[in-house]
Design a protein around this motif. Structure first.
Motif, PDB file in Angstrom:
ATOM      1  N   GLY A  35       0.858  -1.180   0.000  1.00 39.88           N
ATOM      2  CA  GLY A  35       0.000   0.000   0.000  1.00 39.88           C
ATOM      3  C   GLY A  35       0.894   1.231   0.000  1.00 39.88           C
ATOM      4  N   LEU A  36       1.927   1.168  -0.814  1.00 36.53           N
ATOM      5  CA  LEU A  36       2.943   2.211  -0.767  1.00 36.53           C
ATOM      6  C   LEU A  36       2.574   3.399  -1.657  1.00 36.53           C
ATOM      7  N   PRO A  37       2.762   4.599  -1.130  1.00 36.59           N
ATOM      8  CA  PRO A  37       2.590   5.770  -1.993  1.00 36.59           C
ATOM      9  C   PRO A  37       3.754   5.867  -2.990  1.00 36.59           C
ATOM     10  N   ALA A  38       3.602   6.731  -3.976  1.00 36.84           N
ATOM     11  CA  ALA A  38       4.623   6.897  -5.018  1.00 36.84           C
ATOM     12  C   ALA A  38       5.823   7.617  -4.431  1.00 36.84           C
ATOM     13  N   SER A  39       6.953   6.906  -4.316  1.00 36.50           N
ATOM     14  CA  SER A  39       8.105   7.552  -3.668  1.00 36.50           C
ATOM     15  C   SER A  39       8.692   8.670  -4.517  1.00 36.50           C
ATOM     16  N   SER A 235       1.066   9.522   6.150  1.00 32.33           N
ATOM     17  CA  SER A 235       1.756   8.515   5.335  1.00 32.33           C
ATOM     18  C   SER A 235       1.400   8.601   3.860  1.00 32.33           C
ATOM     19  N   LYS A 236       0.126   8.816   3.558  1.00 33.08           N
ATOM     20  CA  LYS A 236      -0.288   8.784   2.159  1.00 33.08           C
ATOM     21  C   LYS A 236      -0.217  10.160   1.498  1.00 33.08           C
ATOM     22  N   PRO A 240       5.400   8.158   4.410  1.00 34.00           N
ATOM     23  CA  PRO A 240       5.135   7.130   5.426  1.00 34.00           C
ATOM     24  C   PRO A 240       6.342   6.796   6.289  1.00 34.00           C
ATOM     25  N   ASN A 372       1.987   2.931  -6.590  1.00 34.11           N
ATOM     26  CA  ASN A 372       3.440   2.804  -6.485  1.00 34.11           C
ATOM     27  C   ASN A 372       4.111   2.270  -7.759  1.00 34.11           C
TER      28      ASN A 372
END
Lengths: 405, 405
Positions: A35-39, A235-236, A240, A372
């Protein structure tokens, strides 16, 4: 030697989340699993400026122990953000936590004795289930449809569980389904909570990431009795890695949270809190969120287009208006867990839906994260999943034909 | 509205620790109350360099979700530090936590069912008692003397509590007493733990701050059965605001900790982890610790001199060889809690010893922190406490004379 663990530790299973987090570090893989945001959108240059400013102006204070409730200017900034979505609060009603994950965990500690009932959506956020299970909770799930938790089912559930401690809900772009609880249901949930004297734990990390459709006020906006404990997170919308979330609830309740947060980690990282507050002072977080939304809309649209193009027609999915996830359903006969393993061999990952169910897992479901991966990765990854799905579906059809013949 | 909290939340009392942390923000006060390191020694300029380097070279990775066990180069640096004090480990035996407070809390989660016994020193670290109490533990305390926990008393205690889950001990410059467990007792504690098949939770945040006397290896150095769970922290040697500690234990045990850490906060701040690792790569943490030790030695000596000069002769104290605290004992008839209140009026704070006892509190004890005040503040503050003590002692003497007459 044989260790004498607590019961909750013996029950601990290897976590899908941990597998997800570790698999996300395998570079050859296209992963729709986390559930990772776009780094690539993290405001790194701005954070360099903010961190230098904090260390130059308040270095000692930012590195020293600080108060459990959190850095006051950060709490004030949080209050302003909540006011903008219809939640009024004062400083004593806002506490900073180490991600909203900590807030979920502390909720268990504040409210759950062994056997106490928690009501949640089916399916729901895996790490919340795990957190409540660590307090030996009785977790009861309520059916959802495209518009979120079904209120007639919730009413029945409350009748059957009148002593339930709280309803756990993710109203906006839910994890894992991407679904949003519609307006009338939010009002109805408050009515039911009042009627049955139960609290609502509103977990809202995704609400700010709405990239289409009309915003709906949070459930807490309709709360007149101090019954909603509202959780959200940086986080989002920011980063995060810094592990910063917050709770908004009645002061009396928050005092209990603070007491247990002290035992849990004393306070959240003070440097990260000050850097985040400084970033919001120097820059435009809402402008940054607009960038995130534009990028996620494109990625979501690309993924939906790929489902049309590469997936068998028998596979359905929702069309989320925000957040990070698409939820897809395979034909009943298929097991998404098996598909996920075959996809891993094909260097593409997603999370099967089954672990998100408390009971009666729908094994034919899959959670696809679009935030992501860039459009090229999405196209390539979805093509790879599509290949596996077509192959598997052909096998299923062949064997059922054989059964018929 | 009336909230239905968990039993543990109803038992929650307003925390002395929180009062300490908040009172430490009152600037007119000279405070010997907290366990705060000297903020003027924080390596701020070095942290500015380290944070820029991390954000420039690994910005995205440091801001993204990361693994629960922690940033590998930081874990490797921890392994090297432990090796230097006689603890051999591999990467799977080291996990980063959000301060060692989190490690204490997770220990409860991993090992404690309701009613399980924990053995600790009397007195011991307040926030550990609170953390174990949240798991409804049965906490049994064992008498100490100047050389730490008494081993004959521990043996009796183990005979009476053969099912005890673990012994919680702070062997070096203990909080609150500043006492150190002597070498022979460390070896004996391991023997007893082996004999009674019990674990040892060795909480060692202060061990690196030895400013006089001869270093003693940690208890884990003598552990041949993987029975010691060793905790330490960057809070006292680097910066507590970053909330970074670590656990060193057998891999099987650490897997349980990781499972629960995931529910607790997913992982510790990734940016702070990378900044700390980068600092250790670019600079000399041991050299920094030498500076801390020199300053603390001066402060401790100053405070001991002040006790000689300003305190009534009937008050005794220990002479710690490291750490942050001096432990003083008033005549039996005096209540340090009352004295503390009167001292607050005189703009000087310390923590009475009573809350650090599980039972049978010695109300005539006081904990004095010397690390967070400079020599001038120490002289002025100790003079103020001395005034209150002399006044109160005169009152006590007068009233006992009256009783006699």
């Amino acid at each position: 030697m044989q260790h004498k663990y607590a019961r909750r530790a013996n029950a601990l299973e290897p976590s899908e989340m941990r597998l997800i987090l570790s698999s996300s570090e395998r570079h050859e893989l296209i992963s729709f699993a986390g559930g990772l945001p776009a780094s690539e959108l993290f405001p790194i240059e701005e954070l360099k400026v903010a961190s230098q400013a904090v260390l130059t102006d308040h270095g000692a204070a930012s590195l020293q122990y600080t108060s459990t409730a959190g850095y006051i200017p950060l709490r004030q900034a949080v209050m302003e953000r909540m006011e903008a979505v219809g939640i009024r609060s004062n400083l004593q009603q806002v506490m900073i936590t180490s991600g909203s994950q900590q807030a979920i965990d502390l909720t268990g500690r504040v409210f759950l004795d062994e056997g106490d009932t928690v009501i949640c959506e089916s399916p729901t956020y895996l790490a919340a289930i795990n957190a409540f299970n660590a307090y030996h909770a009785n977790i009861v799930d309520v059916e959802m449809d495209e518009d979120g938790m079904k209120m007639d089912a919730l009413e029945k559930c409350l009748q059957q569980n009148p002593q339930a401690k709280f309803i756990y809900t993710i109203p906006d772009f839910q994890n894992p389904t991407g679904r949003t609880l519609k307006l009338e249901r939010r009002k109805r949930m408050i009515e039911l909570a009042n009627q049955f004297d139960v609290l609502i734990l509103e977990d809202n990390p995704y609400g700010a990431i709405r990239f289409s459709g009309t915003p709906i006020p949070p459930i807490k906006h309709f709360d007149t009795e101090g019954r909603v404990i509202y959780l959200s997170s940086f986080s989002k919308i920011f980063a995060p890695g810094l592990r910063l979330g917050w709770i908004c609830a009645e002061e009396e309740i928050l005092e209990k949270y603070a007491g247990f947060k002290e035992s849990a980690d004393m306070h959240s990282d003070g440097l990260a809190q000050r850097i985040t507050a400084k970033y919001m002072e120097l820059y435009d977080l809402d402008g940054h969120i607009e960038t995130i939304k534009a990028v996620y809309l494109e990625r979501c649209t690309t993924m939906l287009d790929c489902i049309d193009e590469y997936f068998p027609e028998t596979i359905s999915c929702n069309k989320p208006e925000g957040g990070l996830f698409i939820w897809a359903e395979l034909p009943d006969s298929m097991n998404a867990g098996d598909i996920a393993l075959k996809c891993m061999e094909n260097n593409v990952a997603f999370v099967p839906g089954a672990p998100f169910y408390v009971r009666g897992a729908q094994k034919n479901t899959m959670r696809l994260n679009f935030s992501n991966s860039n459009p090229e990765q999405i196209k390539e990854g979805m093509k790879r999943i599509g290949e596996v799905l077509h192959r598997e579906l052909d096998l299923v059809n062949t064997s059922s034909e054989e059964l018929v013949n």
